[in-house]
Design a protein around this motif. Structure first.
Motif, PDB file in Angstrom:
ATOM      1  N   ARG A   1      -2.060   6.359  -5.967  1.00 56.22           N
ATOM      2  CA  ARG A   1      -3.351   6.741  -5.393  1.00 56.22           C
ATOM      3  C   ARG A   1      -3.553   8.253  -5.440  1.00 56.22           C
TER       4      ARG A   1
ATOM      5  N   LEU B   1       2.184   2.145  -3.365  1.00 64.28           N
ATOM      6  CA  LEU B   1       1.169   2.648  -4.285  1.00 64.28           C
ATOM      7  C   LEU B   1       0.657   4.039  -3.904  1.00 64.28           C
ATOM      8  N   ALA B   2       1.264   4.667  -2.930  1.00 62.45           N
ATOM      9  CA  ALA B   2       0.788   5.967  -2.457  1.00 62.45           C
ATOM     10  C   ALA B   2       0.781   7.009  -3.565  1.00 62.45           C
TER      11      ALA B   2
ATOM     12  N   ARG C   1       0.841  -1.207   0.000  1.00 60.89           N
ATOM     13  CA  ARG C   1       0.000   0.000   0.000  1.00 60.89           C
ATOM     14  C   ARG C   1       0.870   1.249   0.000  1.00 60.89           C
TER      15      ARG C   1
ATOM     16  N   LEU D   1      -4.606   9.164  -8.941  1.00 57.66           N
ATOM     17  CA  LEU D   1      -5.995   8.788  -9.183  1.00 57.66           C
ATOM     18  C   LEU D   1      -6.963   9.759  -8.512  1.00 57.66           C
ATOM     19  N   LEU D   2      -6.626  10.149  -7.279  1.00 55.79           N
ATOM     20  CA  LEU D   2      -7.475  11.092  -6.559  1.00 55.79           C
ATOM     21  C   LEU D   2      -7.526  12.440  -7.264  1.00 55.79           C
TER      22      LEU D   2
END
Length: 302
Positions: A22, A18-19, A15, A25-26
């Motif tokens: 993310r 993948l920060a 996780r 994506l946000l």
């Protein structure tokens, strides 16, 4: 489904890796999506349920900011959604920014508001000594208006709408909890709390007069009247009022109560003559005062 990606890897380190993805994506979502409409109305009953929970949680988890936020919300309900009419309190059901309080309150609004004010009254002296009396008076005003405007003079229980409010066909009563507790069930909690605090027999009489309506439901569909059954149970066991002599710190008592099994408890600082720091009253029976917090906890667990 595959439309909502979810991380299923057991390693939390994945996780972290993948920060950055993310964050991208946000940013893309926020830049391109059409935001849903926001319902800005403030619902009296829903807010009062949150106030009740937040006040208790703030005390037992030692988060004074939660208790303070609950108090702020309760003050808003009182300042913006209540008014005096002919010497009695009247409550509105919803508040809209720009147009203010609207829609006459229903039974559950009055009952849950009373529960919220009682929840604040039960623990607020931890933040401000003596403030409990103000919120107890507010709860009492809500309950007194509920008894006045919603009572059925010919049968058990209280109507959903006030006597001077227009209804489509006929006034009805709500007994069953749904997504939220029924007004009659919430009123039982408020009545039991006020009886413990004031000793006024009219609150106990009103509570007991309503109980037969729940007897059959309790045997056949107990889950449907759970909030009422909780009120009956706490009232039968006895709600505790801990009177604390003015000037005594409440920190030790707060820690001790948080570590003990939960019981409905009101904490009130008092300026009355009291030979020791603490005195516990269960229902309307007050026990000898003590300076030992462990004795207070023992009484509550007895």
């Amino acid at each position: 489904g595959s439309s909502n990606p979810a991380l299923v890897d057991a390693d939390i380190g994945v996780r972290d890796k993948l920060a950055a993805a993310r964050a991208k994506l946000l940013a893309y979502r926020e830049a391109n999506r059409a935001r849903p409409g926001k319902d800005t109305k403030i619902n009296t009953a829903w807010n009062c349920m949150l106030i009740r929970s937040m006040a208790d949680a703030g005390f037992y988890f030692k988060r004074p900011e939660w208790l303070q936020r609950a108090r702020k919300a309760a003050d808003f309900i009182w300042d913006e959604l209540t008014e005096q009419q002919d010497g009695a309190l009247r409550l509105k059901a919803v508040y809209y920014q720009g147009s203010g309080a609207q829609v006459d309150g229903f039974l559950h609004d009055y009952a849950l508001a009373a529960e919220a004010f009682l929840a604040i009254a039960s623990k607020i002296d931890v933040l401000e000594s003596g403030a409990s009396a103000r919120y107890q008076a507010r709860a009492q005003a809500c309950v007194d208006s509920a008894l006045c405007y919603f009572e059925d003079p010919h049968a058990i229980g209280y109507f959903f709408t006030a006597e001077d409010t227009e209804t489509p066909v006929a006034r009805r009563k709500e007994w069953f909890d749904n997504a939220t507790p029924s007004g009659n069930a919430a009123l039982l909690h408020a009545l039991s709390g006020l009886y413990a605090l004031t000793g006024e027999g009219r609150y106990d009489s009103s509570l007991r007069a309503t109980l037969p309506a729940f007897a059959d439901y309790a045997q056949k569909v107990a889950a449907g009247v759970a909030h009422a059954l909780e009120a009956v149970t706490t009232h039968t066991i006895g709600i505790a009022v801990i009177k604390v002599r003015a000037g005594v710190s409440l920190e030790g008592l707060q820690v001790a109560l948080a570590a003990a099994p939960w019981r409905r408890v009101f904490i009130q600082t008092t300026t009355e003559e009291q030979s020791a720091a603490y005195q516990v009253c269960i229902g309307t029976q007050c026990l000898p005062s003590t300076n030992d917090i462990s004795e207070v906890v023992e009484v509550l667990q007895g």
